[in-house]
Design an enzyme around this catalytic site. Sequence first.
Site, PDB file in Angstrom:
ATOM      1  N   CYS A 106      -4.751   2.374  -3.686  1.00 27.64           N
ATOM      2  CA  CYS A 106      -3.464   2.854  -3.127  1.00 27.64           C
ATOM      3  C   CYS A 106      -2.337   1.852  -3.361  1.00 27.64           C
ATOM      4  O   CYS A 106      -1.434   1.716  -2.521  1.00 27.64           O
ATOM      5  CB  CYS A 106      -3.577   3.187  -1.643  1.00 27.64           C
ATOM      6  SG  CYS A 106      -4.661   4.560  -1.316  1.00 27.64           S
ATOM      7  N   LYS A 142     -10.237  -0.309  10.516  1.00 26.63           N
ATOM      8  CA  LYS A 142     -10.401  -1.478   9.641  1.00 26.63           C
ATOM      9  C   LYS A 142     -10.723  -2.728  10.459  1.00 26.63           C
ATOM     10  O   LYS A 142     -10.819  -3.821   9.923  1.00 26.63           O
ATOM     11  CB  LYS A 142      -9.114  -1.725   8.846  1.00 26.63           C
ATOM     12  CG  LYS A 142      -8.807  -0.639   7.820  1.00 26.63           C
ATOM     13  CD  LYS A 142      -7.561  -1.012   7.047  1.00 26.63           C
ATOM     14  CE  LYS A 142      -6.972   0.148   6.286  1.00 26.63           C
ATOM     15  NZ  LYS A 142      -7.738   0.564   5.119  1.00 26.63           N
ATOM     16  N   HIS A 183       0.889  -1.172   0.000  1.00 27.03           N
ATOM     17  CA  HIS A 183       0.000   0.000   0.000  1.00 27.03           C
ATOM     18  C   HIS A 183       0.930   1.226   0.000  1.00 27.03           C
ATOM     19  O   HIS A 183       2.017   1.172   0.577  1.00 27.03           O
ATOM     20  CB  HIS A 183      -0.832  -0.043   1.283  1.00 27.03           C
ATOM     21  CG  HIS A 183      -1.884   1.001   1.398  1.00 27.03           C
ATOM     22  ND1 HIS A 183      -1.606   2.296   1.757  1.00 27.03           N
ATOM     23  CD2 HIS A 183      -3.234   0.949   1.211  1.00 27.03           C
ATOM     24  CE1 HIS A 183      -2.730   2.993   1.788  1.00 27.03           C
ATOM     25  NE2 HIS A 183      -3.737   2.199   1.461  1.00 27.03           N
ATOM     26  N   GLN A 234      -4.230  -5.165   7.194  1.00 34.22           N
ATOM     27  CA  GLN A 234      -5.266  -6.095   6.710  1.00 34.22           C
ATOM     28  C   GLN A 234      -5.180  -7.467   7.382  1.00 34.22           C
ATOM     29  O   GLN A 234      -5.885  -8.396   6.963  1.00 34.22           O
ATOM     30  CB  GLN A 234      -5.146  -6.287   5.181  1.00 34.22           C
ATOM     31  CG  GLN A 234      -5.311  -5.027   4.367  1.00 34.22           C
ATOM     32  CD  GLN A 234      -6.722  -4.463   4.398  1.00 34.22           C
ATOM     33  OE1 GLN A 234      -7.667  -5.110   4.838  1.00 34.22           O
ATOM     34  NE2 GLN A 234      -6.872  -3.236   3.935  1.00 34.22           N
ATOM     35  N   ASP A 252       3.391  -4.394   7.968  1.00 31.61           N
ATOM     36  CA  ASP A 252       2.154  -3.637   7.817  1.00 31.61           C
ATOM     37  C   ASP A 252       1.008  -4.626   8.026  1.00 31.61           C
ATOM     38  O   ASP A 252       0.711  -5.446   7.155  1.00 31.61           O
ATOM     39  CB  ASP A 252       2.115  -3.016   6.407  1.00 31.61           C
ATOM     40  CG  ASP A 252       0.799  -2.311   6.137  1.00 31.61           C
ATOM     41  OD1 ASP A 252      -0.108  -2.388   6.990  1.00 31.61           O
ATOM     42  OD2 ASP A 252       0.675  -1.695   5.060  1.00 31.61           O
TER      43      ASP A 252
HETATM   44  C1  LIG Z   1      -2.221  -2.875   3.654  1.00 34.07           C
HETATM   45  C2  LIG Z   1      -2.555  -1.484   4.075  1.00 34.07           C
HETATM   46  N1  LIG Z   1      -1.623  -0.733   4.667  1.00 34.07           N
HETATM   47  C3  LIG Z   1      -1.862   0.512   5.079  1.00 34.07           C
HETATM   48  C4  LIG Z   1      -3.091   1.085   4.899  1.00 34.07           C
HETATM   49  C5  LIG Z   1      -3.312   2.480   5.371  1.00 34.07           C
HETATM   50  O1  LIG Z   1      -4.310   2.510   6.349  1.00 34.07           O
HETATM   51  P1  LIG Z   1      -4.816   3.897   6.926  1.00 34.07           P
HETATM   52  O2  LIG Z   1      -5.343   4.672   5.788  1.00 34.07           O
HETATM   53  O3  LIG Z   1      -5.857   3.500   7.917  1.00 34.07           O
HETATM   54  O4  LIG Z   1      -3.634   4.535   7.556  1.00 34.07           O
HETATM   55  C6  LIG Z   1      -4.084   0.365   4.265  1.00 34.07           C
HETATM   56  C7  LIG Z   1      -5.401   0.966   3.995  1.00 34.07           C
HETATM   57  O5  LIG Z   1      -6.127   0.570   3.118  1.00 34.07           O
HETATM   58  C8  LIG Z   1      -3.817  -0.961   3.858  1.00 34.07           C
HETATM   59  O6  LIG Z   1      -4.741  -1.711   3.257  1.00 34.07           O
END
Ligand SMILES: Cc1ncc(COP(=O)(O)O)c(C=O)c1O
Length: 405
Positions: free
Chosen positions: A363, A223, A120, A200, A197
């Site tokens: 993203c 999430k 992401h 998810q 990260d």
């Molecule tokens: C794998 C992953 N990392 C990071 C993020 C960023 O999350 P946030 O926008 O809540 O900071 C997302 C959001 O879709 C994501 O799917």
Amino acid sequence: MNIKKIKEDFPILKRKIHGKRLVYLDNAATSQKPRQVLEAVREFQEKHMANVHRGLHTLSEEAGEMYEQARRTIAGFVGAEAEEMILVRNATEGINLVAFAWGLRNLKKGDEIVTTVMEHHANLIPWQQLTKAIGAKLKVVEVTDEGVLDMKDFERKLSKKTKLVAVVHISNTTGTINPVKEIVEMAKRVGAKVLIDGAQSVQHLGLDVKKIGGDFLAFSGHKMLGPMGAGGVYVKKARQEEMGVFMTGGGMIKEVSKERAKWADGVEKWEAGTPNVSGAVGLAEAVKYHERLGLKQIRRHEKELTEYALKRLEEVKGVRLIGPREVKIRGGVVTFVMEKIHAHDVAQILDSEAVAVRSGHHCTMPLHRRLGLVSSTRASFYIYNTKEDVDRLIEGLKKVKKVFK
Ligand SMILES: Cc1ncc(COP(=O)(O)O)c(C=O)c1O
């Protein structure tokens, strides 16, 4: 798991969109919130509202205790100690915190960071910025045509120069589950630190930082059934000792003179300003909700739904599925493109059928480019989704095809 009973906990699922029952399949973007979380937030606001840390009155003490209790619960969910859990707004802030407070301090010109093409943007751009600022190098590991991490390429890109490996646990686009334990072991062999990260994964698969052995883990509360603006980043104690500050100001100091300041000990050092106390309280309640259901059961349910969705999507002519076919290495994310139909059109027609999906690049522009795509449509599942929801998605896609015939 009794899905009918679970659904009753989510007031929004009773909503009708265009006169039809809402089918919410945009969980990878944000999840819906159960009444237990909504009530916990409301109770804090109604009965305990006060700022933390700085007050001696009863409400402030209660708020402070509730905030610290929330921290313990959130930390425990990923196998961490409370002293290792920094409460932030979301995964993005957590990753930026690590890049600034740890990265700027511990990396120098010529060092390398290894990340992957399936990240992401939240786990890519901070590393682009950091490596540019200090003259370090960013190496990006490739994926196969199926969107699975190329472990041979990962091995090739690792070296004694690698100081950090930043990798996603479950891709928000292909759903691919990366072998994080193996990745951590390989990184350790060259002396690199690892950031995972978990945006998810912690809520759908679970992750125990002590078992996996990473140094940093970032995730977003919104999430995982929690409120927006509440998340966490686990930072191993030894890494904290190497870290500088991130944001500065109130709440993160021990002593301040006209010229300089001394920092607070522990995680407070990285929590400048008034924290999101009601958000943390709500997130802790969301954690308890997952714990009551059990992560194994959650995973089993979502795996079954994913298998069913993949099978049904394969029946729709003109649909190209993205990501691995094998659900053993795939979370509850199903992404696809439709021949000659733009993803935004797909999402719009599905919305007219009250089926909420996401369209675009999610993203993950570099990953889309690698897979030869500009955009895609994504359906993502959670505990309140059912096979009937998948059927509604398929019915909606049949309508899309009719419209674009
Ligand atoms: C794998 C992953 N990392 C990071 C993020 C960023 O999350 P946030 O926008 O809540 O900071 C997302 C959001 O879709 C994501 O799917």
